[in-house]
Enzyme design. Structure first.
Site, PDB file in Angstrom:
ATOM      1  N   ALA A  69       0.843  -1.194   0.000  1.00 30.29           N
ATOM      2  CA  ALA A  69       0.000   0.000   0.000  1.00 30.29           C
ATOM      3  C   ALA A  69       0.878   1.243   0.000  1.00 30.29           C
ATOM      4  O   ALA A  69       2.099   1.170   0.182  1.00 30.29           O
ATOM      5  CB  ALA A  69      -0.922  -0.008   1.208  1.00 30.29           C
ATOM      6  N   GLY A 114      -0.767  -5.320   0.608  1.00 30.75           N
ATOM      7  CA  GLY A 114      -1.971  -5.309  -0.211  1.00 30.75           C
ATOM      8  C   GLY A 114      -1.793  -6.010  -1.538  1.00 30.75           C
ATOM      9  O   GLY A 114      -2.759  -6.528  -2.114  1.00 30.75           O
ATOM     10  N   GLU A 117      -2.351  -9.584  -0.848  1.00 31.03           N
ATOM     11  CA  GLU A 117      -3.784  -9.756  -0.609  1.00 31.03           C
ATOM     12  C   GLU A 117      -4.574  -9.716  -1.915  1.00 31.03           C
ATOM     13  O   GLU A 117      -5.542 -10.464  -2.092  1.00 31.03           O
ATOM     14  CB  GLU A 117      -4.276  -8.685   0.361  1.00 31.03           C
ATOM     15  CG  GLU A 117      -3.716  -8.888   1.767  1.00 31.03           C
ATOM     16  CD  GLU A 117      -4.048  -7.746   2.716  1.00 31.03           C
ATOM     17  OE1 GLU A 117      -4.790  -7.987   3.680  1.00 31.03           O
ATOM     18  OE2 GLU A 117      -3.582  -6.609   2.486  1.00 31.03           O
ATOM     19  N   GLU A 137       2.906  -6.191   7.397  1.00 31.26           N
ATOM     20  CA  GLU A 137       2.217  -5.086   8.085  1.00 31.26           C
ATOM     21  C   GLU A 137       2.615  -4.932   9.549  1.00 31.26           C
ATOM     22  O   GLU A 137       2.574  -3.815  10.088  1.00 31.26           O
ATOM     23  CB  GLU A 137       0.689  -5.273   7.982  1.00 31.26           C
ATOM     24  CG  GLU A 137       0.108  -4.979   6.615  1.00 31.26           C
ATOM     25  CD  GLU A 137       0.142  -6.170   5.675  1.00 31.26           C
ATOM     26  OE1 GLU A 137      -0.475  -6.096   4.592  1.00 31.26           O
ATOM     27  OE2 GLU A 137       0.798  -7.186   6.017  1.00 31.26           O
TER      28      GLU A 137
END
Length: 259
Positions: A69, A114, A117, A137
């Site tokens: 991200a 992300g 993901e 994260e």
């Protein structure tokens, strides 16, 4: 596609395979609010385009699929906006998983945070030899927020998911294959390998492929077996079922119509 995008490139070939490219190579294709917004819009466009029968998602360049991200944007979050952006990302990725056409992530380079993901939200994953996966994260004082805690557990098991999430350790393509995170490691282009796999899938009955996606989605749910029986029964009333069984008995290749 009629719509123009700032951060995405969409291409549809003659066979109906759409390639969606995250196009921020100077930022290693990191997810920001604009990318998420356009991914949501792209799902709408793909669902409306009857010519598209399969999807490949990849990143521009060889360094990164999506390297996480946008940390600058993340740094401004508070408890309310943090929960909101997490829910937004989850909803968009769920819409990708819910597509009833096959979706393959062609992972070229880093798929972190992300990006990992997003890859896990696709139905299948093919990795280049230089691919690396991770959910780092915790190094930011966070946990995965776009479905990573759930999907990694489903793919790799609870113990391995906890190990990778709590250490933030990256895994290379071969290890990702060994733990079930990716379906295949491509010797050459992950995109080309994804399209090759899709060409085999698209030779099968299209309604059967759709119903297979719907049935597997229910795996582990209370009504999973019931859904399988219902979807199986639906297929028995299709022209494709008659064509497929007829072709088998007549020792010829089927010519599916999608009806």
């Amino acid at each position: 596609m009629d719509r123009s995008y700032e951060t995405l490139l969409l291409e549809v070939d003659e066979s109906g395979i759409c390639t969606l490219i995250i196009n921020r190579p100077d930022k290693l294709n990191a997810l920001n609010n604009q990318v998420l917004k356009e991914l949501d819009e792209a799902v709408d466009d793909i669902k409306k385009n009857y010519k598209i029968n399969a999807l490949v998602i990849t990143g521009e360049g060889e360094k990164a699929f999506v390297a996480g991200a946008d940390i600058k944007e993340l740094s401004t979050l508070d408890p309310v906006t943090g929960a909101e952006i997490s829910k937004k990302g989850q909803d968009i990725f769920q819409r990708i998983e819910d597509l009833t056409i096959p979706v393959i992530a062609a992972v070229n380079g880093y798929a972190l945070g992300g990006g990992c993901e997003l890859a896990m939200a696709c139905h299948l994953r093919i990795a280049s030899t230089n691919a690396a996966f991770g959910l780092p994260e915790v190094s930011l004082g966070l946990i995965p927020g776009y479905g990573g805690t759930q999907r990694l557990t489903q793919l790799a098991g609870k113990a391995k998911a906890l190990e990778l999430i709590m250490t933030g350790r990256q895994v290379k393509a071969e290890e990702a294959f060994e733990i079930g995170l990716v379906n295949q490691v491509a010797d050459h282009s992950a995109v080309d390998e994804a399209k090759s796999m899709l060409s085999k899938i698209l030779k099968q009955g299209p309604i059967a492929i759709k119903n297979a996606l719907l049935a597997v989605k229910e795996a582990g749910n209370e009504n999973g077996y019931e859904s399988e029986s219902r979807l199986f029964g639906e297929l028995c009333g299709t022209a494709d079922f008659k064509e497929g069984t007829g072709a088998f008995l007549e020792k010829r290749k089927p010519n599916f119509s999608g009806k």
